[in-house]
Design a protein around this motif. Structure first.
Motif, PDB file in Angstrom:
ATOM      1  N   UNK A   1       0.827  -1.208   0.000  1.00 12.17           N
ATOM      2  CA  UNK A   1       0.000   0.000   0.000  1.00 12.17           C
ATOM      3  C   UNK A   1       0.859   1.254   0.000  1.00 12.17           C
ATOM      4  N   UNK A   2       1.978   1.226   0.716  1.00 14.20           N
ATOM      5  CA  UNK A   2       2.869   2.391   0.751  1.00 14.20           C
ATOM      6  C   UNK A   2       3.454   2.669  -0.629  1.00 14.20           C
ATOM      7  N   UNK A   3       3.924   1.620  -1.310  1.00 14.73           N
ATOM      8  CA  UNK A   3       4.477   1.810  -2.652  1.00 14.73           C
ATOM      9  C   UNK A   3       3.383   2.212  -3.652  1.00 14.73           C
ATOM     10  N   UNK A   4       2.201   1.634  -3.510  1.00 10.95           N
ATOM     11  CA  UNK A   4       1.093   2.001  -4.392  1.00 10.95           C
ATOM     12  C   UNK A   4       0.715   3.461  -4.209  1.00 10.95           C
ATOM     13  N   UNK A   5       0.730   3.917  -2.956  1.00 10.59           N
ATOM     14  CA  UNK A   5       0.434   5.326  -2.682  1.00 10.59           C
ATOM     15  C   UNK A   5       1.456   6.225  -3.370  1.00 10.59           C
ATOM     16  N   UNK A   6       2.730   5.859  -3.293  1.00 10.54           N
ATOM     17  CA  UNK A   6       3.775   6.657  -3.938  1.00 10.54           C
ATOM     18  C   UNK A   6       3.531   6.763  -5.440  1.00 10.54           C
ATOM     19  N   UNK A   7       3.099   5.660  -6.056  1.00  4.15           N
ATOM     20  CA  UNK A   7       2.785   5.697  -7.488  1.00  4.15           C
ATOM     21  C   UNK A   7       1.624   6.633  -7.767  1.00  4.15           C
ATOM     22  N   UNK A   8       0.587   6.552  -6.927  1.00  2.00           N
ATOM     23  CA  UNK A   8      -0.574   7.419  -7.116  1.00  2.00           C
ATOM     24  C   UNK A   8      -0.213   8.894  -6.991  1.00  2.00           C
ATOM     25  N   UNK A   9       0.694   9.206  -6.060  1.00  2.00           N
ATOM     26  CA  UNK A   9       1.048  10.602  -5.803  1.00  2.00           C
ATOM     27  C   UNK A   9       2.186  11.091  -6.695  1.00  2.00           C
ATOM     28  N   UNK A  10       2.832  10.173  -7.428  1.00  2.00           N
ATOM     29  CA  UNK A  10       3.966  10.567  -8.247  1.00  2.00           C
ATOM     30  C   UNK A  10       5.207  10.862  -7.436  1.00  2.00           C
TER      31      UNK A  10
END
Length: 486
Positions: A53-62
C-alpha cells in the motif's frame, strides 16, 4: 521463476485488496500532508498489504520512494545516516516530494538498539518529507513515537477477498484451476494475502492445472494475536469457541487477563459487565494459587474463567470495530520504571562520591537532598548538589520536584558545570591558567559560597574532610573541590 508476490504487487491503491477504510485514510493522509506534516504508521498482521500500500500510494502521488529496513539500520547513527538525509532533503529529482518508507519499525527497542528509537522519534518530528513507518505490532513501538505519528490499521484480509486475487494471477499465468483449490489456499491463509500468493505459486510449480488435492498450504502454522482474541471473546465466539481460540494465542494467562480486564468495558455494559468481572476475579484467584504453589496446572482453570466465562457473560450480539489498547497496568509500570531509573542514577552518583552503598544513598541521603532542594528554593545549594554529583537536568528535576525543561533547572545545570570547571582548574595547580590563576583566591571564593549555604566548617576542617574522603575511596576528580557540600 519470478516471485509472484513481486510480479503481481499492486501498483495503485485501487488494486490493494481489502482494507477499504485503511486505503482511504492513507490516501487522505498523503493529500493533506502539507497541512499537518506528520508521519504515519501502517500497522497490522504480516502479509496484509502494508508495504504494498505504501508503494502504491507513492505511485498514485507521483512520489519517488526511499525504502529502509529498521532491522538492518537500527542504531542512532544508522537512522541519521540513511534516513535522516533523505527525510530532510528534497526529492531525488531535486524538486517536489519523496516518500520515505521505514519497514519493520517495531523492531527497534530503545536502549537495546543504542538510541535508534529516539532517533526515529526525533526524525519524524523534524522531517521535511512524508514518512511511512511499517509495523506488525503497533504497541511494540515506543509511546513517544506512536504519539508523534498518525496511525492507520490494516486488518487481516478475508478469504473471500483473497480468492479473486488468486483467480486473477491464474488467468495471467494461463494456469487452469479448480475453484475448490483456490478456496482451500485462501482459507489456509485467511488474513495473509502474501502467504496465499506464495502458496499458489508453490502449488502451481510444474503443473498446468491445480486441484484441491494439490494444495500444499494446509500445514501453515498461524499464531493468533491478542487483538483477535479480544474480538473472539467479546464479540465472535461462544464460550467453547473462545476457550479454543485462546490456545493459539502466544500470551500467558498472566498477561491475557490484563488485556481482557482493561478492554472488557469497551464492549460490555450493565449486568453482562458485572458477570464478566466476576469470571475475571475467579481467574485472578486461580492465578494467585499458581504464584503461591508454582503449580501451573491451575492455569487451565484461570483460562476457562477469563475466556469461556467472559464470553458466556455476553448478552446479545456485538458488532463493529473497537479500538482496544494495552493494559493501563503496563503503562503504570513503564512510568514507575522511568522514575526508578532516575532514582538509581542519582543514588549511584551519590554512592560513588560518598563511598557508600546505593541502598544507603537511596534511603539515607536522597530523601534529605530532596527536602533541602525542594523546587530549587535554595538555589546555591542546588547548584552545589548538581555539581558534586554531576547531575543532568532530568535528575535535578527528579530530586527537586521541578520540571526538567524549566529555565530554572537549565540555569542550575549550566552554573553547576561552570562550578565544576572552575574547581577542576583550581585543583590543576595552575597548569591551565598560564601562571595567572591564583589558587588562594579560588579557595576563598569556594569558601564564601559554602558559607552562604550554611556550612560552618573552616578551611582546615574542609581540607581534613577531603583527605578522609580520599582515604575512604573517593578520588580527587570525583570530589572536584566540592567536598564541603557533601
Amino acid at each position: 521463476m519470478a516471485d509472484w508476490t513481486e510480479t503481481y504487487r499492486p501498483t495503485t491503491l485501487a488494486e490493494v485488496r481489502g482494507n477499504d477504510k485503511a486505503r482511504k485514510a492513507l490516501h487522505q493522509w498523503a493529500k493533506s500532508w502539507d497541512d499537518h506534516r506528520d508521519a504515519v504508521i501502517l500497522h497490522g498482521s504480516p502479509g496484509v498489504g502494508k508495504t504494498s500500500a505504501a508503494h502504491a500510494l507513492a505511485n498514485d502521488m507521483g512520489w519517488p520512494t526511499i525504502e529502509l529496513n529498521a532491522s538492518d539500520q537500527r542504531t542512532k547513527a544508522d537512522i541519521e545516516q540513511y534516513a535522516g538525509g533523505a527525510a530532510m532533503n528534497q526529492s531525488l529529482s531535486g524538486t517536489g516530494r519523496q516518500l520515505i518508507i521505514l519497514d519493520e519499525a517495531d523492531n527497534i527497542h530503545g536502549n537495546a538498539d543504542r538510541g535508534g528509537s529516539g532517533a526515529i522519534t526525533k526524525l519524524v518530528k523534524e522531517a521535511e518529507q512524508p514518512m511511512v513507518l511499517i509495523a506488525n505490532e503497533f504497541y511494540d513501538m515506543s509511546n513517544g513515537l506512536r504519539k508523534a505519528c498518525e496511525d492507520v490499521e490494516f486488518r487481516d484480509v478475508s478469504a473471500r477477498s483473497i480468492v479473486p486475487v488468486l483467480r486473477d494471477i491464474c488467468r495471467k499465468e494461463e494456469l487452469q484451476y479448480d475453484p475448490d483449490a483456490l478456496e482451500a489456499i485462501a482459507e489456509a491463509n485467511s488474513g495473509d494475502l502474501r502467504g496465499a500468493v506464495k502458496d499458489l505459486q508453490a502449488t502451481a510449480e510444474g503443473r498446468s492445472k491445480i486441484t484441491k488435492e494439490d494444495v500444499t498450504a494446509g500445514g501453515r502454522d498461524k499464531t493468533e494475536g491478542i487483538f483477535q482474541l479480544l474480538d473472539a471473546v467479546f464479540k465472535e465466539q461462544d464460550a467453547e469457541g473462545a476457550l479454543k481460540f485462546s490456545y493459539d494465542v502466544d500470551e500467558t494467562p498472566d498477561d491475557m487477563i490484563n488485556w481482557l480486564e482493561d478492554n472488557v468495558p469497551k464492549d460490555y455494559h450493565g449486568a453482562e459487565l458485572a458477570d464478566a468481572y466476576g469470571f475475571l476475579a475467579n481467574a485472578d484467584r486461580w492465578l494467585g494459587r499458581v504464584r503461591a504453589t508454582q503449580n501451573y496446572s491451575f492455569w487451565r482453570y484461570a483460562s476457562d474463567n477469563m475466556t469461556a466465562g467472559v464470553a458466556a457473560s455476553r448478552s446479545g450480539q456485538k458488532g463493529g470495530w473497537t479500538r482496544y489498547g494495552p493494559p493501563s497496568y503496563w503503562r503504570k509500570l513503564g512510568s514507575s520504571r522511568a522514575a526508578r531509573d532516575r532514582r538509581d542514577y542519582v543514588a549511584r552518583h551519590i554512592a560513588e562520591v560518598g563511598g557508600m552503598s546505593m541502598a544507603t544513598a537511596r534511603k539515607q541521603v536522597l530523601p534529605y537532598l530532596a527536602t533541602m532542594t525542594h523546587h530549587c528554593k535554595n538555589r546555591e545549594l542546588t547548584v552545589l548538589m548538581t555539581a558534586t554529583y554531576d547531575l543532568e537536568a532530568e535528575h535535578v528535576a527528579f530530586v527537586t520536584g521541578s520540571g526538567k525543561d524549566t529555565n530554572k533547572v537549565k540555569s542550575i545545570v549550566e552554573d553547576a558545570q561552570t562550578l565544576r570547571e572552575e574547581a577542576a582548574v583550581e585543583h590543576s595547580g595552575g597548569a591551565f591558567a598560564g601562571g595567572e590563576f591564583d589558587s588562594e583566591d579560588a579557595e576563598e571564593e569556594l569558601d564564601a559560597e559554602t558559607e552562604e549555604v550554611g556550612e560552618s566548617e573552616t578551611a582546615e576542617e574542609a581540607e581534613t574532610d577531603e583527605s578522609d574522603a580520599s582515604e575512604e575511596g573517593g578520588s580527587d576528580d570525583q570530589q572536584s573541590g566540592l567536598a564541603d557540600f557533601y
